[in-house]
Motif scaffolding. Structure first.
Motif, short mmCIF file in Angstrom:
data_model
loop_
_atom_site.label_atom_id
_atom_site.label_comp_id
_atom_site.label_asym_id
_atom_site.label_seq_id
_atom_site.Cartn_x
_atom_site.Cartn_y
_atom_site.Cartn_z
N VAL A 279 31.39 44.62 39.37
CA VAL A 279 32.76 44.35 38.96
C VAL A 279 32.74 43.47 37.72
N PRO A 280 33.32 43.91 36.62
CA PRO A 280 33.25 43.08 35.41
C PRO A 280 34.12 41.83 35.51
N VAL A 281 33.64 40.78 34.90
CA VAL A 281 34.38 39.52 34.84
C VAL A 281 34.83 39.32 33.40
N LEU A 282 36.14 39.30 33.18
CA LEU A 282 36.68 39.22 31.83
C LEU A 282 37.21 37.83 31.55
N LYS A 283 36.82 37.26 30.43
CA LYS A 283 37.32 35.94 30.07
C LYS A 283 38.53 36.08 29.15
N ILE A 284 39.60 35.43 29.53
CA ILE A 284 40.82 35.43 28.70
C ILE A 284 41.29 34.00 28.62
N GLY A 285 41.06 33.37 27.48
CA GLY A 285 41.45 31.98 27.35
C GLY A 285 40.73 31.12 28.37
N ASP A 286 41.50 30.36 29.14
CA ASP A 286 40.91 29.45 30.11
C ASP A 286 40.81 30.08 31.50
N ILE A 287 40.78 31.40 31.51
CA ILE A 287 40.81 32.10 32.80
C ILE A 287 39.76 33.20 32.84
N LEU A 288 39.18 33.38 34.01
CA LEU A 288 38.34 34.56 34.23
C LEU A 288 39.14 35.54 35.07
N LEU A 289 39.19 36.78 34.62
CA LEU A 289 39.96 37.80 35.31
C LEU A 289 39.02 38.84 35.91
N VAL A 290 39.26 39.12 37.19
CA VAL A 290 38.46 40.13 37.88
C VAL A 290 39.42 41.14 38.49
N SER A 291 39.23 42.40 38.17
CA SER A 291 40.06 43.44 38.75
C SER A 291 39.18 44.27 39.69
N ILE A 292 39.43 44.13 40.97
CA ILE A 292 38.57 44.81 41.94
C ILE A 292 39.10 46.22 42.19
N GLN A 293 38.27 47.20 41.88
CA GLN A 293 38.70 48.59 42.05
C GLN A 293 37.75 49.39 42.91
#
Lengths: 137, 137
Positions: A4-18
């Motif tokens: 599952v990729p971990v995406l960095k956006i500003g001060d946040i890590l975003l994970v979209s579980i699919q």
């Protein structure tokens, strides 16, 4: 192995579980997230589960573990995008995701994380009800 | 059927592709994206393909179609997270993803989209060849 990729956006890590959260995928995600939190110094993690039809007890535990690890690393976790049916099933299973904050979508999750004073002040406990909501006239 | 979630973050729609892009999934994603662009009025679409080991010609065409549809709806598409091996394979296949902008990661993609003047100015007229831009008087 799927990852599952971990995406960095500003001060946040975003994970979209699919994908299906099998043991190895879940463990890998926990490791990846912990490493990225340390490497990037972010203070928030958003996990989007809008693609999941089912959240069983294993996934529930995985989310709880991720949140606990993140907290130790000074990052707060918000789970977003939970489907109504998933929420019902979770409660029926007796899984109320303790220690995990939720929001309806990514933007509300970001807003929730933004309310936390990052860095300076310790986040104290007066979030729940907001006396400032009294109308000013 | 599996479905790729479309996440709205500010003026951007973010799509993280992690599952196999079979026909139905790809078509559904195109529809979902077009609908969300219209519903939300965003001006940017970021497609993260960091989870993909392989980008074949079908996926390449899908990305191109998404970019073209988005452009018609006044949103720009940036593909991010491409692995080095995928880039090599794409070029070897003769697929150079025409009309698609790329960035190394989500943050750079957001920065790329941010450079475009969003909102105020009409982005018309001086697009290269646009005979239809003749004013009706």
């Amino acid at each position: 192995m799927e990852r599952v990729p971990v995406l960095k956006i500003g001060d946040i890590l975003l994970v979209s579980i699919q994908i299906d959260m099998e043991d190895q995928v879940a463990l890998q995600l926990q490791e990846d997230l912990a490493e990225r939190i340390v490497a990037t110094g972010v203070h928030g993690v958003i996990i989007d589960i809008s693609a999941l039809d089912i959240v069983d007890s294993f996934v529930g535990r995985t989310l709880a573990t991720i949140a606990a690890v993140s907290r130790v690393l000074d990052a707060e976790t918000v789970v977003v995008g939970m489907r109504p049916a998933v929420a019902i099933t979770l409660v029926e299973l007796g899984l109320s995701l303790p220690g995990i904050r939720t929001a309806l979508n990514v933007e509300l999750g970001i807003a929730l994380l933004g309310k936390r004073d990052v860095g300076d002040e310790p986040a104290d406990d007066e979030d729940e009800d907001d006396p400032a909501a009294v109308t000013t006239s």
